[in-house]
Design an enzyme around this catalytic site. Structure first.
Site, mmCIF file in Angstrom:
data_model
loop_
_atom_site.group_PDB
_atom_site.id
_atom_site.type_symbol
_atom_site.label_atom_id
_atom_site.label_comp_id
_atom_site.label_asym_id
_atom_site.label_seq_id
_atom_site.Cartn_x
_atom_site.Cartn_y
_atom_site.Cartn_z
ATOM 1 N N SER A 47 52.348 -86.346 -64.440
ATOM 2 C CA SER A 47 53.084 -86.089 -65.946
ATOM 3 C C SER A 47 51.977 -84.715 -66.696
ATOM 4 C CB SER A 47 52.881 -87.343 -66.796
ATOM 5 O OG SER A 47 53.803 -88.240 -66.114
ATOM 6 N N CYS A 129 54.750 -94.828 -69.878
ATOM 7 C CA CYS A 129 53.276 -95.096 -69.589
ATOM 8 C C CYS A 129 52.994 -96.406 -70.356
ATOM 9 C CB CYS A 129 52.198 -93.853 -69.672
ATOM 10 S SG CYS A 129 50.645 -94.382 -69.164
HETATM 11 C C1 SIN Z 1 48.096 -92.181 -66.183
HETATM 12 O O1 SIN Z 1 47.848 -90.896 -66.105
HETATM 13 O O2 SIN Z 1 47.152 -92.919 -66.916
HETATM 14 C C2 SIN Z 1 49.177 -92.910 -65.720
HETATM 15 C C3 SIN Z 1 50.630 -92.442 -66.289
HETATM 16 C C4 SIN Z 1 51.818 -93.236 -66.246
HETATM 17 O O3 SIN Z 1 51.492 -94.528 -65.853
HETATM 18 O O4 SIN Z 1 52.844 -93.046 -66.494
#
Ligand code: SIN
Length: 304
Positions: A47, A129
């Site tokens: 992301s 998230c």
């Molecule tokens: C993270 O970068 O902590 C995880 C992102 C997600 O669970 O969408």
């Protein structure tokens, strides 16, 4: 018999239904290419947000009985830097789906627009998230889901998928809000909020304390969500959560998924998992007389 594993997901043409899930190996163009070379039908990036983000301190991931709990904190170089990685990933020849996040719908739209400009084939909105940036609140509220999808759909022409959380009273209500706003498909589900405590030091292990549970532990919940969404929505569903072998893929598809994503299993089996599942899936379909994936999508909904 010649079995056809190709999938048309909105305007995306995939050679097989297996995608790399977001957050797993998706942070550089070179790694995304490696995953494509290993046999994935499409890849989803880590992301990406408007600005660079460092993420949390270690420990950021811990293995639990039936999966992993991670809290990375959405680390990413920001869209301006990541677009160079995206261009490299594009050379893989498989669809590259850019996972994007923001703190407002305007930010989501801006990142999505820049990803489209750089050549992304589709956008996956990380609305879910469970521990960073308050993202989960977007997919816990139908209006906020609607607003983000609407803003992004007005900003880009490529397909937009919304990644949803199971941590709601009704995932169908959220899916319908996304559908009303014009989303091209939904991804179900993101990780589920969890915690692990080290009893020797009497403290949570992850630096962020809370993290997202992925892997086998969440598969039945993901299957239930895909099943419920398929019953009520008319758009494609991408299933994700705990896939380890071809049986899991068939189960997701019979629940209603048109494609699936693989994440945690890569840590258990390595990148060969994509080829292994493709071969096994083909063999299974041949044995059962299924000619193409349409023959199994949603099959568990038939009566009798
Ligand atoms: C993270 O970068 O902590 C995880 C992102 C997600 O669970 O969408």
């Amino acid at each position: 018999m010649n079995v056809d594993l190709t999938v048309n997901l909105s305007s995306l043409k995939m050679r097989n239904p297996l995608m790399l899930a977001s957050g797993v190996l998706g942070n550089t163009g070179a790694i995304l290419r490696r995953v494509a070379e290993a046999g994935a039908g499409a890849v989803v990036t880590k992301s990406i947000g408007v600005k660079p983000k460092k993420g949390y301190l270690n420990p950021t991931i811990v293995e639990v009985d039936c999966g992993f709990i991670n809290a990375m904190g959405l680390p990413n170089p920001g869209v301006s830097e990541f677009i160079e990685e995206l261009k490299i990933a594009k050379k893989s020849g498989v669809p590259v789906i850019a996972s994007v996040f923001g703190s407002t719908e305007k930010e989501y739209a801006e990142v999505a627009y820049r990803m489209e400009e750089a050549g992304a084939d589709a956008i996956e909105l990380n609305l879910s998230c469970p521990h960073a940036g308050g993202l989960i609140q977007f997919s816990q509220d139908p209006k906020r889901t609607f607003d983000v999808v609407r803003a992004v759909k007005s900003a880009v022409k490529i397909p937009v998928f919304a990644k949803l959380t199971a941590e709601v009273t009704s995932i169908v209500e959220i899916g319908k809000a996304a559908e009303r706003a014009g989303v091209d498909g939904v991804t179900a589900i993101n990780t589920l909020r969890g915690m692990v405590i080290d009893i020797e030091v009497a403290r949570p292990i992850l630096s962020n304390k809370f993290g997202g549970l992925s892997g086998r532990a969440i598969k039945p919940i993901a299957i239930r969500c895909v099943y419920e969404l398929y019953r009520e929505l008319s758009i494609p569903i991408i299933g994700v959560g705990g896939i380890l072998d071809f049986r899991d893929v068939v189960e997701f598809m019979m629940a209603g998924a048109s494609a699936v994503q693989i994440g945690s299993a890569i840590a258990i089996k390595d990148l060969n998992i994509f080829r292994e599942i493709t071969v096994d899936l083909k063999r299974f379909m041949e044995e059962k007389g299924y000619k193409c994936l349409k023959d199994i999508i949603g099959l568990a909904h038939e009566e009798g």
